[in-house]
Design a protein around this motif. Structure first.
Motif, PDB file in Angstrom:
ATOM      1  N   LEU A   1       0.826  -1.204   0.000  1.00 49.48           N
ATOM      2  CA  LEU A   1       0.000   0.000   0.000  1.00 49.48           C
ATOM      3  C   LEU A   1       0.863   1.257   0.000  1.00 49.48           C
ATOM      4  O   LEU A   1       0.651   2.176  -0.811  1.00 49.48           O
ATOM      5  CB  LEU A   1      -0.926  -0.003   1.219  1.00 49.48           C
ATOM      6  CG  LEU A   1      -1.780   1.249   1.426  1.00 49.48           C
ATOM      7  CD1 LEU A   1      -2.692   1.485   0.232  1.00 49.48           C
ATOM      8  CD2 LEU A   1      -2.595   1.132   2.714  1.00 49.48           C
ATOM      9  N   VAL A   2       1.839   1.315   0.900  1.00 46.90           N
ATOM     10  CA  VAL A   2       2.696   2.502   1.000  1.00 46.90           C
ATOM     11  C   VAL A   2       3.471   2.723  -0.296  1.00 46.90           C
ATOM     12  O   VAL A   2       3.537   3.843  -0.826  1.00 46.90           O
ATOM     13  CB  VAL A   2       3.651   2.375   2.199  1.00 46.90           C
ATOM     14  CG1 VAL A   2       4.699   3.480   2.178  1.00 46.90           C
ATOM     15  CG2 VAL A   2       2.871   2.427   3.509  1.00 46.90           C
ATOM     16  N   LEU A   3       4.034   1.656  -0.831  1.00 45.69           N
ATOM     17  CA  LEU A   3       4.838   1.808  -2.043  1.00 45.69           C
ATOM     18  C   LEU A   3       3.974   2.140  -3.259  1.00 45.69           C
ATOM     19  O   LEU A   3       4.384   2.913  -4.120  1.00 45.69           O
ATOM     20  CB  LEU A   3       5.647   0.539  -2.298  1.00 45.69           C
ATOM     21  CG  LEU A   3       6.779   0.288  -1.289  1.00 45.69           C
ATOM     22  CD1 LEU A   3       7.485  -1.034  -1.585  1.00 45.69           C
ATOM     23  CD2 LEU A   3       7.796   1.420  -1.306  1.00 45.69           C
ATOM     24  N   SER A   4       2.765   1.566  -3.336  1.00 44.11           N
ATOM     25  CA  SER A   4       1.898   1.891  -4.471  1.00 44.11           C
ATOM     26  C   SER A   4       1.433   3.341  -4.410  1.00 44.11           C
ATOM     27  O   SER A   4       1.318   4.011  -5.446  1.00 44.11           O
ATOM     28  CB  SER A   4       0.693   0.942  -4.509  1.00 44.11           C
ATOM     29  OG  SER A   4      -0.139   1.117  -3.379  1.00 44.11           O
ATOM     30  N   LEU A   5       1.178   3.856  -3.201  1.00 46.28           N
ATOM     31  CA  LEU A   5       0.808   5.267  -3.068  1.00 46.28           C
ATOM     32  C   LEU A   5       1.991   6.172  -3.398  1.00 46.28           C
ATOM     33  O   LEU A   5       1.819   7.243  -3.992  1.00 46.28           O
ATOM     34  CB  LEU A   5       0.294   5.552  -1.654  1.00 46.28           C
ATOM     35  CG  LEU A   5      -1.060   4.930  -1.303  1.00 46.28           C
ATOM     36  CD1 LEU A   5      -1.402   5.179   0.160  1.00 46.28           C
ATOM     37  CD2 LEU A   5      -2.165   5.468  -2.218  1.00 46.28           C
ATOM     38  N   CYS A   6       3.186   5.747  -3.023  1.00 41.74           N
ATOM     39  CA  CYS A   6       4.383   6.524  -3.385  1.00 41.74           C
ATOM     40  C   CYS A   6       4.562   6.564  -4.895  1.00 41.74           C
ATOM     41  O   CYS A   6       4.906   7.605  -5.465  1.00 41.74           O
ATOM     42  CB  CYS A   6       5.619   5.917  -2.730  1.00 41.74           C
ATOM     43  SG  CYS A   6       5.703   6.163  -0.951  1.00 41.74           S
ATOM     44  N   VAL A   7       4.313   5.431  -5.552  1.00 45.85           N
ATOM     45  CA  VAL A   7       4.399   5.394  -7.018  1.00 45.85           C
ATOM     46  C   VAL A   7       3.334   6.298  -7.628  1.00 45.85           C
ATOM     47  O   VAL A   7       3.584   6.998  -8.615  1.00 45.85           O
ATOM     48  CB  VAL A   7       4.231   3.943  -7.518  1.00 45.85           C
ATOM     49  CG1 VAL A   7       4.006   3.903  -9.024  1.00 45.85           C
ATOM     50  CG2 VAL A   7       5.469   3.124  -7.158  1.00 45.85           C
ATOM     51  N   SER A   8       2.134   6.311  -7.023  1.00 46.83           N
ATOM     52  CA  SER A   8       1.030   7.101  -7.569  1.00 46.83           C
ATOM     53  C   SER A   8       1.319   8.598  -7.526  1.00 46.83           C
ATOM     54  O   SER A   8       1.050   9.326  -8.488  1.00 46.83           O
ATOM     55  CB  SER A   8      -0.249   6.826  -6.780  1.00 46.83           C
ATOM     56  OG  SER A   8      -0.576   5.464  -6.818  1.00 46.83           O
ATOM     57  N   PHE A   9       1.872   9.064  -6.403  1.00 55.57           N
ATOM     58  CA  PHE A   9       2.062  10.501  -6.219  1.00 55.57           C
ATOM     59  C   PHE A   9       3.508  10.957  -6.377  1.00 55.57           C
ATOM     60  O   PHE A   9       3.771  12.151  -6.477  1.00 55.57           O
ATOM     61  CB  PHE A   9       1.567  10.918  -4.822  1.00 55.57           C
ATOM     62  CG  PHE A   9       0.089  10.735  -4.632  1.00 55.57           C
ATOM     63  CD1 PHE A   9      -0.805  11.580  -5.274  1.00 55.57           C
ATOM     64  CD2 PHE A   9      -0.408   9.728  -3.837  1.00 55.57           C
ATOM     65  CE1 PHE A   9      -2.174  11.430  -5.107  1.00 55.57           C
ATOM     66  CE2 PHE A   9      -1.771   9.560  -3.662  1.00 55.57           C
ATOM     67  CZ  PHE A   9      -2.660  10.416  -4.299  1.00 55.57           C
ATOM     68  N   GLY A  10       4.436  10.009  -6.375  1.00 54.12           N
ATOM     69  CA  GLY A  10       5.850  10.387  -6.397  1.00 54.12           C
ATOM     70  C   GLY A  10       6.253  11.181  -7.619  1.00 54.12           C
ATOM     71  O   GLY A  10       6.940  12.205  -7.520  1.00 54.12           O
ATOM     72  N   GLY A  11       5.808  10.730  -8.794  1.00 50.38           N
ATOM     73  CA  GLY A  11       6.199  11.420 -10.024  1.00 50.38           C
ATOM     74  C   GLY A  11       5.657  12.828 -10.105  1.00 50.38           C
ATOM     75  O   GLY A  11       6.375  13.771 -10.468  1.00 50.38           O
ATOM     76  N   SER A  12       4.390  13.005  -9.721  1.00 42.54           N
ATOM     77  CA  SER A  12       3.807  14.350  -9.790  1.00 42.54           C
ATOM     78  C   SER A  12       4.342  15.255  -8.685  1.00 42.54           C
ATOM     79  O   SER A  12       4.434  16.469  -8.860  1.00 42.54           O
ATOM     80  CB  SER A  12       2.280  14.257  -9.696  1.00 42.54           C
ATOM     81  OG  SER A  12       1.893  13.644  -8.490  1.00 42.54           O
ATOM     82  N   ALA A  13       4.735  14.680  -7.534  1.00 46.55           N
ATOM     83  CA  ALA A  13       5.248  15.493  -6.429  1.00 46.55           C
ATOM     84  C   ALA A  13       6.549  16.180  -6.805  1.00 46.55           C
ATOM     85  O   ALA A  13       6.843  17.288  -6.343  1.00 46.55           O
ATOM     86  CB  ALA A  13       5.458  14.618  -5.194  1.00 46.55           C
ATOM     87  N   ILE A  14       7.337  15.532  -7.660  1.00 46.96           N
ATOM     88  CA  ILE A  14       8.596  16.135  -8.109  1.00 46.96           C
ATOM     89  C   ILE A  14       8.340  17.448  -8.844  1.00 46.96           C
ATOM     90  O   ILE A  14       9.099  18.411  -8.731  1.00 46.96           O
ATOM     91  CB  ILE A  14       9.364  15.144  -9.007  1.00 46.96           C
ATOM     92  CG1 ILE A  14       9.795  13.928  -8.185  1.00 46.96           C
ATOM     93  CG2 ILE A  14      10.586  15.808  -9.633  1.00 46.96           C
ATOM     94  CD1 ILE A  14      10.424  12.833  -8.997  1.00 46.96           C
ATOM     95  N   SER A  15       7.225  17.498  -9.580  1.00 47.81           N
ATOM     96  CA  SER A  15       6.893  18.708 -10.341  1.00 47.81           C
ATOM     97  C   SER A  15       6.107  19.721  -9.510  1.00 47.81           C
ATOM     98  O   SER A  15       5.689  20.753 -10.023  1.00 47.81           O
ATOM     99  CB  SER A  15       6.089  18.329 -11.591  1.00 47.81           C
ATOM    100  OG  SER A  15       4.876  17.697 -11.224  1.00 47.81           O
ATOM    101  N   GLY A  16       5.873  19.436  -8.220  1.00 44.85           N
ATOM    102  CA  GLY A  16       5.223  20.392  -7.327  1.00 44.85           C
ATOM    103  C   GLY A  16       3.731  20.241  -7.219  1.00 44.85           C
ATOM    104  O   GLY A  16       3.047  21.141  -6.736  1.00 44.85           O
ATOM    105  N   SER A  17       3.173  19.099  -7.652  1.00 49.60           N
ATOM    106  CA  SER A  17       1.730  18.863  -7.553  1.00 49.60           C
ATOM    107  C   SER A  17       1.505  17.443  -7.065  1.00 49.60           C
ATOM    108  O   SER A  17       2.426  16.640  -6.980  1.00 49.60           O
ATOM    109  CB  SER A  17       1.049  19.070  -8.917  1.00 49.60           C
ATOM    110  OG  SER A  17       1.513  18.106  -9.848  1.00 49.60           O
ATOM    111  N   LEU A  18       0.243  17.154  -6.753  1.00 50.13           N
ATOM    112  CA  LEU A  18      -0.107  15.805  -6.303  1.00 50.13           C
ATOM    113  C   LEU A  18      -1.222  15.240  -7.177  1.00 50.13           C
ATOM    114  O   LEU A  18      -2.225  14.729  -6.690  1.00 50.13           O
ATOM    115  CB  LEU A  18      -0.534  15.822  -4.827  1.00 50.13           C
ATOM    116  CG  LEU A  18       0.581  16.033  -3.810  1.00 50.13           C
ATOM    117  CD1 LEU A  18       0.004  16.106  -2.404  1.00 50.13           C
ATOM    118  CD2 LEU A  18       1.614  14.918  -3.888  1.00 50.13           C
ATOM    119  N   ASP A  19      -1.056  15.362  -8.478  1.00 50.35           N
ATOM    120  CA  ASP A  19      -2.053  14.861  -9.418  1.00 50.35           C
ATOM    121  C   ASP A  19      -1.901  13.355  -9.595  1.00 50.35           C
ATOM    122  O   ASP A  19      -0.798  12.812  -9.539  1.00 50.35           O
ATOM    123  CB  ASP A  19      -1.889  15.547 -10.779  1.00 50.35           C
ATOM    124  CG  ASP A  19      -2.107  17.053 -10.678  1.00 50.35           C
ATOM    125  OD1 ASP A  19      -2.920  17.460  -9.828  1.00 50.35           O
ATOM    126  OD2 ASP A  19      -1.447  17.794 -11.426  1.00 50.35           O
TER     127      ASP A  19
END
Length: 276
Positions: free
Chosen positions: A29-47
């Motif tokens: 669960l933790v890793l799948s949520l990190c995968v879900s938001f990790g890429g967009s968080a780098i760009s400054g959003s949580l899409d």
């Protein structure tokens, strides 16, 4: 009650008692949520990412974690019982070796299926809520992902049984299986890439396809490449490009089932010949 279901229930209860299911589900669960938001968080959003981008990350994650979880679940399935003295005791009951093998297998794959649903299910729900994608499209893509992931886990569960039936100590079983995991999941693909680069002029596509299909982890990756567009990053990946075998979905699923059935038959043969 059917002996297979009785043994499966025992394995599930044992894993629930030692918190195995809870721990693996939380990790997924933790890793799948990190995968879900990790890429967009780098760009400054949580899409939320697209289905393809999300599956690309989950496939990369699962090809490492699901085999490892399967190994940790199955490495002491028989050698642990033998060390504790319960394996011989169980065989004094009206249960055959095949029923014991199938019961453990059913129990362990049921546990991994529950862990996948609990670990990846919330991510799918978030994707459905946060986007306007058709539910049927999302559920179909994740259905293929879960089905192929469980087939990959079955292969490594059965490898765990085979090693567990072949050694006398749990530590040796775990060490051997971690070495196999390291070879199959990490080293094999690196060696395959090096071979392609070194022999690009003489290596035929048919030979390369056979090398890919000899590894269940690569079949898992190829299955998920076929079910959905995994996004531009996956498309540029050398491993993703190599996994394009040209075979259809049905053929790849059949190959994974062949791996499972062959290993199940080998485990049964080894169990029958094992001296207790």
């Amino acid at each position: 009650m059917n002996p297979v279901l009785t043994i499966a229930g025992k394995e599930i209860r044992d894993s629930l008692r030692n918190r195995w299911l809870l721990m693996i589900s939380l990790i997924l669960l933790v890793l799948s949520l990190c995968v879900s938001f990790g890429g967009s968080a780098i760009s400054g959003s949580l899409d939320m990412p697209s289905v393809g981008s999300l599956l690309s990350g989950l496939v990369t994650l699962s090809v490492f974690l699901l085999p490892l979880a399967a190994i940790l679940l199955s490495y002491d399935a028989f050698v642990g019982e033998e060390e504790a003295g319960t394996l011989l005791l169980m065989l004094t009951y009206p249960v055959t070796k095949l029923e014991m093998l199938l019961g453990k297998f059913l129990g362990h794959i049921s546990l991994l299926a529950m862990a996948c649903l609990l670990g990846f299910g919330p991510t799918v729900a978030l994707l459905l809520v946060a986007t306007k994608l058709p539910a049927a499209e999302v559920l179909q893509a994740f259905g293929h992902f879960i089905a192929s992931g469980l087939l990959l886990a079955m292969v490594f569960i059965l490898l765990g049984y085979l090693i567990s039936l072949s050694v006398r100590e749990k530590a040796r079983a775990l060490g051997a299986l971690l070495f196999i995991w390291f070879l199959v999941v990490l080293i094999y693909d690196l060696a395959l890439l090096a071979t392609v680069v070194a022999l690009a002029d003489v290596l035929s596509r048919q030979t390369l396809n056979l090398m890919i299909l000899a590894n269940p982890a690569d079949i898992f990756r190829a299955l998920n490449l076929l079910t959905v567009d995994l996004g531009p990053q996956a498309g540029q990946s050398a491993l993703a490009a190599l996994s394009q075998t040209g075979l259809g979905l049905g053929s790849l699923y059949a190959l994974m089932l062949c791996w499972v059935l062959a290993l199940l038959a080998i485990c049964q043969l080894r169990f029958v010949r094992k001296t207790l």
